[in-house]
Design an enzyme around this catalytic site. Structure first.
Site, PDB file in Angstrom:
ATOM      1  N   SER A 196       0.733  -1.293  -0.185  1.00  0.00           N
ATOM      2  CA  SER A 196      -0.094  -0.051   0.062  1.00  0.00           C
ATOM      3  C   SER A 196       0.750   1.499   0.175  1.00  0.00           C
ATOM      4  O   SER A 196       0.984   2.281   0.941  1.00  0.00           O
ATOM      5  CB  SER A 196      -0.764  -0.121   1.198  1.00  0.00           C
ATOM      6  OG  SER A 196      -0.249   0.152   2.442  1.00  0.00           O
TER       7      SER A 196
ATOM      8  N   ASP B  82      -4.065   1.150  11.642  1.00  0.00           N
ATOM      9  CA  ASP B  82      -3.685   1.759  10.518  1.00  0.00           C
ATOM     10  C   ASP B  82      -4.688   1.514   9.394  1.00  0.00           C
ATOM     11  O   ASP B  82      -4.725   0.687   8.736  1.00  0.00           O
ATOM     12  CB  ASP B  82      -2.264   1.161   9.816  1.00  0.00           C
ATOM     13  CG  ASP B  82      -2.056   2.086   8.684  1.00  0.00           C
ATOM     14  OD1 ASP B  82      -2.517   2.859   8.144  1.00  0.00           O
ATOM     15  OD2 ASP B  82      -0.843   1.495   8.233  1.00  0.00           O
TER      16      ASP B  82
ATOM     17  N   ASP C  57       1.699   8.408   7.241  1.00  0.00           N
ATOM     18  CA  ASP C  57       2.623   7.434   6.626  1.00  0.00           C
ATOM     19  C   ASP C  57       2.720   7.924   5.080  1.00  0.00           C
ATOM     20  O   ASP C  57       3.297   8.588   4.733  1.00  0.00           O
ATOM     21  CB  ASP C  57       1.613   6.030   6.777  1.00  0.00           C
ATOM     22  CG  ASP C  57       2.853   5.227   5.791  1.00  0.00           C
ATOM     23  OD1 ASP C  57       3.756   5.356   5.362  1.00  0.00           O
ATOM     24  OD2 ASP C  57       2.242   3.841   5.841  1.00  0.00           O
TER      25      ASP C  57
ATOM     26  N   GLU D 232      -3.002   5.785  12.295  1.00  0.00           N
ATOM     27  CA  GLU D 232      -2.213   6.118  11.347  1.00  0.00           C
ATOM     28  C   GLU D 232      -3.039   6.038  10.244  1.00  0.00           C
ATOM     29  O   GLU D 232      -3.914   5.326   9.647  1.00  0.00           O
ATOM     30  CB  GLU D 232      -1.035   5.103  11.110  1.00  0.00           C
ATOM     31  CG  GLU D 232      -0.125   5.010   9.851  1.00  0.00           C
ATOM     32  CD  GLU D 232       0.947   3.834   9.908  1.00  0.00           C
ATOM     33  OE1 GLU D 232       1.216   3.340  10.771  1.00  0.00           O
ATOM     34  OE2 GLU D 232       0.991   3.603   8.684  1.00  0.00           O
TER      35      GLU D 232
ATOM     36  N   HIS E  50      -3.304  -5.813   2.389  1.00  0.00           N
ATOM     37  CA  HIS E  50      -2.447  -6.844   2.837  1.00  0.00           C
ATOM     38  C   HIS E  50      -3.527  -8.085   3.388  1.00  0.00           C
ATOM     39  O   HIS E  50      -2.792  -9.265   3.859  1.00  0.00           O
ATOM     40  CB  HIS E  50      -1.845  -6.265   4.338  1.00  0.00           C
ATOM     41  CG  HIS E  50      -1.011  -5.284   4.209  1.00  0.00           C
ATOM     42  ND1 HIS E  50      -0.410  -4.384   5.156  1.00  0.00           N
ATOM     43  CD2 HIS E  50      -0.512  -4.524   2.937  1.00  0.00           C
ATOM     44  CE1 HIS E  50       0.324  -3.619   4.618  1.00  0.00           C
ATOM     45  NE2 HIS E  50       0.341  -3.669   3.519  1.00  0.00           N
TER      46      HIS E  50
ATOM     47  N   LYS F 260       6.815  -0.482  14.515  1.00  0.00           N
ATOM     48  CA  LYS F 260       5.861  -1.618  14.244  1.00  0.00           C
ATOM     49  C   LYS F 260       6.592  -2.338  13.163  1.00  0.00           C
ATOM     50  O   LYS F 260       7.217  -2.119  12.131  1.00  0.00           O
ATOM     51  CB  LYS F 260       4.382  -0.958  13.546  1.00  0.00           C
ATOM     52  CG  LYS F 260       4.538  -0.191  12.110  1.00  0.00           C
ATOM     53  CD  LYS F 260       3.296   0.095  11.700  1.00  0.00           C
ATOM     54  CE  LYS F 260       3.360   0.468  10.201  1.00  0.00           C
ATOM     55  NZ  LYS F 260       1.928   0.785   9.491  1.00  0.00           N
TER      56      LYS F 260
ATOM     57  N   GLN G  43      -6.442  -1.620   7.534  1.00  0.00           N
ATOM     58  CA  GLN G  43      -5.548  -2.561   7.052  1.00  0.00           C
ATOM     59  C   GLN G  43      -4.695  -3.267   8.209  1.00  0.00           C
ATOM     60  O   GLN G  43      -4.499  -4.452   8.165  1.00  0.00           O
ATOM     61  CB  GLN G  43      -4.238  -1.581   6.346  1.00  0.00           C
ATOM     62  CG  GLN G  43      -3.087  -2.330   5.792  1.00  0.00           C
ATOM     63  CD  GLN G  43      -1.987  -1.544   5.030  1.00  0.00           C
ATOM     64  OE1 GLN G  43      -2.456  -1.196   3.787  1.00  0.00           O
ATOM     65  NE2 GLN G  43      -1.145  -0.929   5.844  1.00  0.00           N
ATOM     66  N   GLU G  44      -4.600  -2.517   9.542  1.00  0.00           N
ATOM     67  CA  GLU G  44      -3.734  -3.022  10.375  1.00  0.00           C
ATOM     68  C   GLU G  44      -4.370  -2.576  11.772  1.00  0.00           C
ATOM     69  O   GLU G  44      -4.926  -1.479  12.101  1.00  0.00           O
ATOM     70  CB  GLU G  44      -2.507  -2.369  10.390  1.00  0.00           C
ATOM     71  CG  GLU G  44      -1.576  -2.514   9.335  1.00  0.00           C
ATOM     72  CD  GLU G  44      -0.480  -2.016   9.194  1.00  0.00           C
ATOM     73  OE1 GLU G  44       0.423  -1.569  10.271  1.00  0.00           O
ATOM     74  OE2 GLU G  44      -0.110  -1.605   7.762  1.00  0.00           O
TER      75      GLU G  44
ATOM     76  N   LYS H  58       9.865   5.193   7.264  1.00  0.00           N
ATOM     77  CA  LYS H  58      10.206   3.996   6.526  1.00  0.00           C
ATOM     78  C   LYS H  58      11.279   4.441   5.645  1.00  0.00           C
ATOM     79  O   LYS H  58      11.159   5.386   4.912  1.00  0.00           O
ATOM     80  CB  LYS H  58       9.043   3.490   5.651  1.00  0.00           C
ATOM     81  CG  LYS H  58       7.766   3.089   6.300  1.00  0.00           C
ATOM     82  CD  LYS H  58       6.755   3.069   5.353  1.00  0.00           C
ATOM     83  CE  LYS H  58       5.708   2.116   5.845  1.00  0.00           C
ATOM     84  NZ  LYS H  58       4.340   2.153   5.079  1.00  0.00           N
TER      85      LYS H  58
ATOM     86  N   GLU I  98       1.306  -9.386   6.960  1.00  0.00           N
ATOM     87  CA  GLU I  98       2.263  -9.035   7.916  1.00  0.00           C
ATOM     88  C   GLU I  98       2.403 -10.124   9.215  1.00  0.00           C
ATOM     89  O   GLU I  98       2.609  -9.617  10.290  1.00  0.00           O
ATOM     90  CB  GLU I  98       2.154  -7.465   8.403  1.00  0.00           C
ATOM     91  CG  GLU I  98       2.453  -6.695   7.434  1.00  0.00           C
ATOM     92  CD  GLU I  98       2.082  -5.064   7.780  1.00  0.00           C
ATOM     93  OE1 GLU I  98       1.644  -4.903   9.018  1.00  0.00           O
ATOM     94  OE2 GLU I  98       2.754  -4.377   6.857  1.00  0.00           O
TER      95      GLU I  98
ATOM     96  N   SER J 220       8.845   1.953  11.084  1.00  0.00           N
ATOM     97  CA  SER J 220       8.080   0.988  10.453  1.00  0.00           C
ATOM     98  C   SER J 220       8.628  -0.129   9.459  1.00  0.00           C
ATOM     99  O   SER J 220       9.906   0.418   8.683  1.00  0.00           O
ATOM    100  CB  SER J 220       6.917   1.459   9.859  1.00  0.00           C
ATOM    101  OG  SER J 220       6.137   0.732   9.046  1.00  0.00           O
ATOM    102  N   HIS J 221       8.485  -1.275   9.527  1.00  0.00           N
ATOM    103  CA  HIS J 221       8.883  -2.315   8.400  1.00  0.00           C
ATOM    104  C   HIS J 221       7.925  -1.920   7.158  1.00  0.00           C
ATOM    105  O   HIS J 221       7.067  -0.972   7.173  1.00  0.00           O
ATOM    106  CB  HIS J 221       8.525  -3.499   8.879  1.00  0.00           C
ATOM    107  CG  HIS J 221       6.829  -4.030   9.200  1.00  0.00           C
ATOM    108  ND1 HIS J 221       6.397  -5.137   9.125  1.00  0.00           N
ATOM    109  CD2 HIS J 221       6.015  -2.995   9.394  1.00  0.00           C
ATOM    110  CE1 HIS J 221       5.031  -5.007   9.442  1.00  0.00           C
ATOM    111  NE2 HIS J 221       4.813  -3.697   9.492  1.00  0.00           N
ATOM    112  N   ARG J 222       8.172  -2.847   6.199  1.00  0.00           N
ATOM    113  CA  ARG J 222       7.243  -2.556   5.087  1.00  0.00           C
ATOM    114  C   ARG J 222       6.567  -3.981   4.979  1.00  0.00           C
ATOM    115  O   ARG J 222       6.836  -5.105   5.601  1.00  0.00           O
ATOM    116  CB  ARG J 222       7.965  -2.565   3.794  1.00  0.00           C
ATOM    117  CG  ARG J 222       8.577  -1.371   3.460  1.00  0.00           C
ATOM    118  CD  ARG J 222       7.835  -0.174   4.129  1.00  0.00           C
ATOM    119  NE  ARG J 222       6.719   0.244   2.846  1.00  0.00           N
ATOM    120  CZ  ARG J 222       6.526   1.137   2.322  1.00  0.00           C
ATOM    121  NH1 ARG J 222       7.643   1.996   1.838  1.00  0.00           N
ATOM    122  NH2 ARG J 222       5.399   1.105   1.533  1.00  0.00           N
ATOM    123  N   SER J 223       5.296  -4.154   4.330  1.00  0.00           N
ATOM    124  CA  SER J 223       4.667  -5.590   4.275  1.00  0.00           C
ATOM    125  C   SER J 223       5.219  -6.582   3.591  1.00  0.00           C
ATOM    126  O   SER J 223       5.126  -7.806   3.838  1.00  0.00           O
ATOM    127  CB  SER J 223       2.988  -5.292   3.381  1.00  0.00           C
ATOM    128  OG  SER J 223       3.577  -4.296   2.090  1.00  0.00           O
TER     129      SER J 223
END
Ligand SMILES: C=C(OP(=O)(O)O)C(=O)O
Ligand SMILES: [Mg+2]
Length: 422
Positions: free
Chosen positions: A46, A246, A315, A288, A160, A391, A168-169, A340, A210, A367-370
């Site tokens: 995303s 998020d 984000d 987020e 995701h 995260k 999404q999260e 990121k 994730e 943050s990580h990525r998916s």
């Protein structure tokens, strides 16, 4: 004390797979002393429209404008540049990478190529300084290191997952515990409690990108009920563990200030009311991308309503770009920024993004990525920059757990570091 210059003997790059099974790039730098420093690029699904641009394959295509072109650029032009100079700082090296690319968004050499080189070079600089990566980052950013509150993404929707969940999260944030170890334990216990509930109610506990569960939920309220029940059933209070979400609102933005939530069309004012209702009913501490990346009016309305009591994180809105973060602070879009590294493309610009947020009294969440790899750079980044929040997905999938395990390792090595929000 003047820092030592970095001399790179050789540069290797290769195509590897990320956690979604798509190609990505891994880079290894060999220094004059024979040591090797590697890094791999993550990839989002995303993605924000203003992110740096990767050379990416749409599927496992081993040709075209994909990762193999990024690999060729690193082993060709980038290697020729890197090996010809003694580098005095990561900033000089990153600036040279940007000049070599010469586009504004790294689309020529690829943000994935550039970010992998920049992260590997950061590891090399830490090596020649003789300190762990997080300590080097603390020095570079002038920060007091801090062990962060991990945000475990345990229910997945949006881009995701294959369910009908608009948001999404849904994350667990152990803000009220006293150590990294306790936080990871909380995440693990609630994750497993939730697994039982999801299996019982939905007959399956399939996962999203994730590593959070992705059952056939269709409303954020259903997801929040499930999460709250799991927190309580696992024996925790909502003082120990809060919820962060998020929604990733680009994914359900209809344009013209309207959004599609639970099958209903909400205008931006109604969406503010909707979020405000959720804030009243659930222990949500952070939201987020509650609004689309270009719905600035929506962001401002939400800010006016809840910024005193709720963290509002940009984000896709900011894409880790210092200029966009500064603009958001001035125009009061949010009180926090997601960080990121691959959104902006280099480590030194990531430091600038964090510094800009800090100057403007905004919080940061690393943050990580998916799409991820086993690279743990972001764990060192969050500790070293002292921002207090990360995260990295669920506590039960290798590429996510690698980051949490690195945090546990740092926590054990550095028992005097404080745990918690900044
Ligand atoms: C981690 C995220 O997803 P992606 O990497 O797909 O952008 C996010 O939106 O915060
Ligand atoms: Mg996001």
């Amino acid at each position: 004390m003047p820092s030592q210059a970095l001399t790179i003997r050789s540069v290797e790059a290769e195509q590897v797979l990320d956690s979604r099974g798509w190609p990505t790039i891994s880079v290894a730098l060999t220094l004059d002393d024979g040591s090797v420093h590697a890094a791999a690029a993550p990839a989002g699904a995303s993605t924000g429209a203003f992110e740096a641009v990767e050379l990416r394959d749409q599927g496992v295509e081993y040709s075209g404008r994909g990762v193999l072109n990024a690999v060729a650029g690193v082993e060709g032009e980038i290697a020729a540049m890197l090996t010809g100079t003694a580098w005095s700082s990561i900033r000089d090296l990153d600036d040279a990478l940007r000049s070599l690319d010469y586009t504004s968004n790294l689309s020529r050499l690829g943000a994935n190529a550039v970010v992998a080189v920049s992260m590997a070079a950061s590891r090399a600089f830490a090596h020649i300084a003789g300190v762990p990566l997080y300590t080097w980052i603390a020095g570079q950013t002038g920060s007091q290191p801090l062990l962060p509150v991990p945000h475990f993404n345990v229910l997945n929707g949006g881009a995701h997952a294959a369910n009908d969940l608009d948001f999404q999260e849904f994350m667990l944030a152990p803000v009220g515990v006293s150590s990294e170890q306790a936080a990871v334990r909380v995440g693990s216990e609630i994750y497993h409690t939730l697994q039982g509930a999801v299996r019982e109610k939905f007959g399956t506990a399939g996962l999203g990108d994730e590593g959070g569960f992705a059952p056939a939920l269709s409303s954020p309220v259903q997801a929040l009920d499930l999460l709250l029940a799991a927190i309580v059933e696992a024996g925790y209070s909502t003082e120990d563990v809060k919820i962060a979400i998020d929604p990733a609102a680009n994914g359900f933005y209809l344009g013209d200030g309207s959004y599609q939530v639970e099958g209903r069309r909400l205008d931006r004012r109604q969406l503010v009311d909707y979020y405000d209702g959720l804030l009243g009913d659930y222990p949500i501490w952070s939201i987020e991308d509650g609004f689309a990346e270009d719905d600035f009016e929506g962001w401002q309305l939400m800010y006016e309503r809840v910024h005193d009591t709720t963290q509002l994180v940009g984000d896709d809105l900011y894409v880790t770009d210092p200029a966009r973060i500064r603009d958001g602070a001035e125009k009061r879009y949010s009180n926090a920024a997601l960080i990121k590294v691959n959104q902006i493309g280099t480590v030194s610009q990531t430091f600038d993004a964090i510094a800009t947020a800090r100057e403007n009294d905004m919080a940061c969440m690393v943050s990580h990525r998916s799409g991820e790899t086993m690279d743990t750079f972001i764990a060192d980044l969050v500790v070293g920059s002292g921002v207090g929040q990360i995260k990295s997905g669920s506590p039960a999938r290798g590429e996510r757990v690698a980051k949490y395990n690195r945090l546990l390792h740092i926590a054990r090595r550095e028992p005097s570091l404080r745990y918690g929000l900044r």
